[in-house]
Design a protein around this motif. Sequence first.
Motif, PDB file in Angstrom:
ATOM      1  N   TYR A 284      -0.869   0.122   5.258  1.00 16.81           N
ATOM      2  CA  TYR A 284      -0.305   0.734   4.146  1.00 16.81           C
ATOM      3  C   TYR A 284      -0.624  -0.261   2.700  1.00 16.81           C
ATOM      4  N   ASN A 285      -1.847  -1.103   3.110  1.00 12.23           N
ATOM      5  CA  ASN A 285      -2.338  -1.910   2.281  1.00 12.23           C
ATOM      6  C   ASN A 285      -1.223  -2.580   1.515  1.00 12.23           C
ATOM      7  N   ALA A 286      -0.476  -3.272   2.106  1.00 11.39           N
ATOM      8  CA  ALA A 286       0.640  -4.125   1.585  1.00 11.39           C
ATOM      9  C   ALA A 286       0.652  -5.242   1.968  1.00 11.39           C
TER      10      ALA A 286
ATOM     11  N   GLU B 118       0.494  -3.920   7.272  1.00 10.44           N
ATOM     12  CA  GLU B 118      -0.055  -4.469   6.086  1.00 10.44           C
ATOM     13  C   GLU B 118      -1.351  -3.632   5.951  1.00 10.44           C
TER      14      GLU B 118
ATOM     15  N   ASP C 232       5.741  -0.823  -4.005  1.00 11.08           N
ATOM     16  CA  ASP C 232       5.204  -0.058  -2.978  1.00 11.08           C
ATOM     17  C   ASP C 232       4.624  -0.874  -2.235  1.00 11.08           C
ATOM     18  N   SER C 233       3.996  -2.031  -2.645  1.00 14.24           N
ATOM     19  CA  SER C 233       2.956  -2.799  -1.709  1.00 14.24           C
ATOM     20  C   SER C 233       3.319  -4.152  -1.365  1.00 14.24           C
TER      21      SER C 233
END
Length: 320
Positions: free
Chosen positions: A268-270, A265, A313-314
């Motif tokens: 990947y800023n997810a 998380e 993507d997130s």
Amino acid sequence: MDSKAKILLEKYKAGICTPDEIALLESWYLKEAAKHISAEEIDFDKIIDLNPQDLDLNISHFTPRARVRYLKLWQVAASIALLACIGVFAYRYSNTVTSATPLNYVVNKTPKGAIQKIALPDGSIVWVNAGSVFKYPKKFEGKVRQVELVDGQVFFDIKHMVDHPFVVKTSNLNITVLGTSFDVKAYKNEKITKVSVLTGKVGISVEGQKNKPAIMLLPAQQVILNNATDNLVKGTTKTEAIDSWRKNILVFDDENLNLVFNALERKYNAKITVEDTELLDQHISIKLNAQPLNNILDVLSFTKHFKYEMPNDSTVIIKK
């Protein structure tokens, strides 16, 4: 020196001591060396400058083999004394370090999806991981170089300064070093605080535990603190797993999937949602090179037998 020690020393010089006699003499030597290096005084110059000749011994008549062994003993004694001094520093400052005022500090906030490299005022270098908050002074003043990891993970490569120990403060640990490289992981949304040593020596003390001695760490060693119970466990780790993240590589050494997903998380800023929470307790050892998030999830889902969806993507949804 008593008569028994003199007799043993003469036999040692001639190289005719038995193994038991060698062990006895070496034990005496370490005690004798310790008299010349006071951990309470914390005089690091004394450790560095003290020579074997300062002790009540003369090695000029030793056999070559005995002389080599003697000098090795000296190196061991100095190392033990240095560890003791770091331990005293860690113990002494464990309950005196405090958060400095914001006016004198730089507060670094590294966003998710990023890693920042920072040069500290003393020339030390740190790498601040994604989603971290790290405080350091604009200028180090006084005896101690102190910084604070408010939240997150930082890898430290500390410049050696004999007279100025370096202290890292987290919410529940104080880490004391002279000059070494090590990693501190203390994310608030995780249940543990971890300190891992790559090079050098590190002293660890728990905030508020005044009567407990510092725990000393050497390379490839680590401590893991349970933030809820203050239970501290010392162990070993793979050196590759200590600082790989700053090179954009994730290495997990018997970590549970909850920590793995947290790391993904941040990297990947997810947002990762896990429907089956029992999956989070499963452990894995794996190395993940820099690659798209879906590729990593393909590997993890195959290895741990789960399915996933990525609406965008997130956003990731982990299914049974």
